[in-house]
Design an enzyme around this catalytic site. Structure first.
Site, PDB file in Angstrom:
ATOM      1  N   ARG A 146       0.669  -1.294  -0.029  1.00 57.16           N
ATOM      2  CA  ARG A 146      -0.163   0.007  -0.011  1.00 57.16           C
ATOM      3  C   ARG A 146       0.923   1.342   0.063  1.00 57.16           C
ATOM      4  NH1 ARG A 146      -3.412  -1.228   3.804  1.00 57.16           N
ATOM      5  NH2 ARG A 146      -5.285  -1.621   2.442  1.00 57.16           N
ATOM      6  N   SER A 147       2.131   1.296   0.871  1.00 56.75           N
ATOM      7  CA  SER A 147       2.904   2.513   0.744  1.00 56.75           C
ATOM      8  C   SER A 147       3.419   2.909  -0.577  1.00 56.75           C
ATOM      9  CB  SER A 147       3.870   2.160   1.931  1.00 56.75           C
ATOM     10  OG  SER A 147       4.511   1.108   1.326  1.00 56.75           O
TER      11      SER A 147
END
Length: 331
Positions: free
Chosen positions: A242-243
């Protein structure tokens, strides 16, 4: 124009917060901004100020005691059974569409409610299902959650769902404190005059947000940008991917907001801290095996340096006097 709102462009000493909020305003799919810090650091002031720059100028506040139905809305099942149509009563997510949804003390909300909130913030769609009947509607808004860490933390799984994070702190720079206080006193004294002095900057900033939103689809990411994003995320020992996605979105939003022709590594590095601040994990070095520790100890005195090394020394010797046995007595 709400005369009670402090102008966004008049905020002093809040550059990291302002950048994070503007990026989320350009691309709400980033997933919102988590602002942590003590009381009196302009968290709610900044949220209200940002809402005024958006198309609808709408700020919706989620109260701590809100129920799930208040948040997502309700379906009238009796009406559906009777008339064959779905009657939907909008919740706060629907009311926040195209505006700002502000959640103060988000860390004190029930976890399931925060989960739903973050799901919709990332997808831009709210889906309500009940007894086999469902309804969906657009819910694209900028999510701003604030919290005071002294009052409790969010679970790591929920922290990761927020796109960006900014940590506020008390200001101990005398010059900056004076500028903040002077601006606030001037606003409180005559808010209309104060806002009039910043009207041109506000209009220009709002136009930049709109232009950046329109430009987003035209940007692509080259291999150098992807490589730097991967490198930064690996160094931070983050969980999942996600990052990486959020960092690319944030870098693109920054490039669009600044009117750049393409996304470059410099954009990535300028947004990295807000993306990784709440995701970074400290990884402890693995413990050495006993055999490895013994080897290190054995080798400690070898090499060019013998600091701490004590060579073996011979122990002292002494002669032992032989004792002759006594002669046997005659019978």
């Amino acid at each position: 124009m709400n005369p009670l709102n402090f102008p966004f462009t008049a905020l002093v000493g809040q550059e990291p917060l302002q950048q994070a909020l503007l990026l989320a305003a350009v691309d709400p799919a980033i997933g919102g901004v988590l602002v942590s810090g003590p009381r009196g650091t302009a968290k709610s002031t900044a949220a209200r100020a940002l809402a005024e720059l958006l198309p609808e100028g709408r700020l919706v506040t989620l109260p701590l005691g809100a129920s799930e139905e208040q948040l997502i809305g309700t379906l009238d099942i009796q009406s559906a059974l009777r008339d064959g149509g779905v009657q939907f009563s909008p919740g706060l997510l629907a009311k926040a569409h195209l505006g700002v949804l502000y959640v103060d003390e988000v860390n004190l909300l029930p976890n399931p409610l925060v989960d739903q909130l973050l799901d919709v913030a990332a997808s831009g769609v709210n889906i309500i299902e009940r007894d086999g009947i469902s309804h969906r509607h657009d819910a694209r808004f900028v999510l701003i959650g604030t919290m005071n860490p002294e009052e409790g933390e969010l679970r790591p799984q929920l922290l990761d769902r927020f796109g960006l994070a900014v940590e506020m702190s008390n200001c101990f720079d005398a010059g900056v404190r004076q500028r903040i206080v002077k601006a606030r006193l001037a606003f409180d004294s005559d808010s209309d005059a104060f806002r009039a002095r910043h009207a041109s900057e506000q209009t220009s900033l709002s136009a930049r947000i709109h232009a950046a939103r329109a430009a987003l689809p035209s940007f692509e990411f080259d291999d150098a940008v992807h490589a730097r994003v991967s490198e930064l995320c690996i160094e931070a020992h983050v969980d999942g991917l996600r990052s990486d996605i959020v960092m690319l979105r944030a870098a693109r939003a920054l490039a669009a907001f600044e009117g750049a022709s393409n996304v470059v590594v410099a954009h990535v590095e300028r947004v990295a801290d807000a993306v990784l601040k709440h995701r970074r994990r400290e990884v402890e070095a693995p413990a050495r095996e006993p055999a490895a520790r013994e080897s290190v100890q054995r080798d400690a005195g070898s090499g060019d340096s013998d600091w701490g090394y004590l060579p073996p020394e011979p122990t002292g010797t002494a002669k032992i006097k032989q004792v002759r046995p006594l002669p046997a007595k005659k019978a």
